[in-house]
Design an enzyme around this catalytic site. Structure first.
Site, short mmCIF file in Angstrom:
data_model
loop_
_atom_site.label_atom_id
_atom_site.label_comp_id
_atom_site.label_asym_id
_atom_site.label_seq_id
_atom_site.Cartn_x
_atom_site.Cartn_y
_atom_site.Cartn_z
CE LYS A 1 -4.61 6.94 4.87
NZ LYS A 1 -5.36 5.79 5.36
CE1 TYR B 1 27.92 5.60 -4.26
CE2 TYR B 1 25.59 6.00 -4.63
CZ TYR B 1 26.83 6.45 -4.24
OH TYR B 1 26.99 7.73 -3.81
C1 LIG Z 1 -6.28 5.36 4.42
C2 LIG Z 1 -7.64 4.96 4.78
C3 LIG Z 1 -8.67 5.00 3.84
C4 LIG Z 1 -8.45 5.27 2.36
O1 LIG Z 1 -7.97 4.10 1.73
P1 LIG Z 1 -7.85 4.02 0.13
O2 LIG Z 1 -7.58 2.59 -0.12
O3 LIG Z 1 -6.70 4.90 -0.25
O4 LIG Z 1 -9.13 4.49 -0.42
C5 LIG Z 1 -9.96 4.76 4.27
N1 LIG Z 1 -10.21 4.45 5.56
C6 LIG Z 1 -9.24 4.38 6.49
C7 LIG Z 1 -9.59 4.04 7.89
C8 LIG Z 1 -7.93 4.62 6.15
O5 LIG Z 1 -6.97 4.53 7.07
#
Ligand SMILES: *Cc1c(COP(=O)(O)O)cnc(C)c1O
Length: 368
Positions: free
Chosen positions: A39, A263
């Site tokens: 993702k 800044y």
């Molecule tokens: C993002 C996500 C993962 C992966 O999590 P990590 O901690 O990066 O391994 C696994 N399962 C679900 C449902 C997620 O949303």
């Protein structure tokens, strides 16, 4: 003439490292199935490139956030089906059904809708049941399971292919996590009395490396694929960070004592200082909260402290110890000397947020 200038900041991504890290997770978890989580542009590493790299690595699904990411994976020519990790809007479900992408149900309403779409198209739709063991983001609660199970008869165009839940504390709290695993096991056992369930998935990165979950036969690793363990683990040393982030020094000057930098004038030199400007800023994902926290960059093998606030496109660093600071010199922002975990800790955030915050202005260069 190209419309863009030479990039001030870029990322180098080692796709072989991602493949290697998947194999480390496989050795650590000894699971049957894997769903690499890709993702958010594969945590900023590039969705299509990462998916093409892992497509033939013996995996079950790609974990994505939404239908748009699922589309991009199939358009990239990958054979592995996307699994959409968040609920789909009603108007997105038809596309999921027609493509056989994987989704999950959290409510009876969703199940009934998916069932009617599948029936409309004469399909049996494989779908996963999500249960909420304490994450509070989706899924059936334990006392809602019976209603779902009692209505399976009318959901005859759905094939309950899997069961999933998500652990909120696998990298933070062992006691809570063990309680949630127990709850998951109970629910899995109850569902298995009625349904065969090919896939049972609870383990994220931390749980894949660190927990025994008897019914879990599919891991959903995210962060570890990109080279970092969210928890101290004997496997951590075997992981290879996949991304390095670089920029260039644009100008180096000596500023007199008492000169403000950036800044708000929150940093003022207390002696004549050799100050370099570097072409990266918060618009690229070098977050503002790094200011005044001891953040640093590497120039020519020398650690150079960040001075003053981070601006949109530029930062200033102290290059007094660099022998010959010259415009154009490469600057390591994150990489072999500065792990993402260091940036995250100094910025008061997590590695996941640093990775996914690296902006679209930063071109990604791939090493295959
Ligand atoms: C993002 C996500 C993962 C992966 O999590 P990590 O901690 O990066 O391994 C696994 N399962 C679900 C449902 C997620 O949303």
């Amino acid at each position: 003439m190209p419309v863009t200038s030479p990039p001030r900041a870029w990322a180098e991504i080692d796709l072989g490292a991602i493949r290697h890290n998947l194999n480390v997770v496989k050795q650590a978890a000894k699971g049957e199935y894997y769903m690499p989580v890709v993702k958010a542009a594969a945590y900023g590493h590039g969705l299509e490139q990462v998916c093409r790299t892992l497509d033939s690595e013996g995996i079950a699904f790609f974990g994505v956030a939404n239908v748009g990411e699922a589309r991009r994976i199939s358009q990239a020519g990958c054979r592995t089906r996307p699994y959409i990790l968040g609920p789909a809007f009603p108007e997105e479900r038809e596309e999921i059904v027609l493509n056989g992408w994987r989704s999950f149900i959290s409510t009876i309403e969703e199940a009934v809708h998916y069932n009617s779409l599948a029936r409309l198209y004469g399909k049996t739709l494989p779908i996963h049941i999500s249960v909420d063991t304490g994450m509070g983001r989706g899924g059936f609660l334990p006392d809602q399971l019976e209603e779902l199970l009692s209505r399976l008869g009318e959901l005859d165009s759905l094939y309950m292919e899997g069961l999933g839940a998500h652990l909120p504390c696998a990298d933070e709290d062992r006691e809570i996590t063990l309680r949630q695993i127990a709850r998951f096991e109970q629910m899995a056992a109850r569902i298995r009395e009625k349904l065969p369930l090919k896939y049972c998935h609870l383990a994220n990165s931390a749980a894949s490396l660190d927990y025994e979950i008897p019914s879990n036969n599919m891991c959903r690793p995210g962060l570890v694929l990109y080279g970092f363990s969210p928890i101290p683990s004997p496997w951590a040393a075997q992981l290879k960070p996949a991304m390095a982030l670089f920029s260039r020094l644009t100008v180096a000057r000596t500023l007199p004592e008492g000169h403000g930098i950036s800044y708000g004038g929150t940093f003022v030199t207390d002696h004549p200082t050799r100050v370099a400007t570097v072409g990266i800023g918060y618009a690229d994902g070098y977050v503002r909260s790094l200011a005044h926290k001891g953040a640093r960059v590497m120039v020519d093998g020398v650690s150079c402290p960040l001075l003053g606030r981070v601006t949109m496109d530029q930062i200033m660093v102290d290059v007094s110890r660099v022998p010959h600071p010259e415009p154009g010199m490469t600057v390591e922002i994150m990489g072999p000397n500065i792990p993402v975990t260091e940036l995250a800790e100094k910025a008061g955030t997590i590695s996941w947020e640093i990775f996914t915050g690296i902006g679209p202005r930063v071109p990604r260069h791939y090493i295959h």
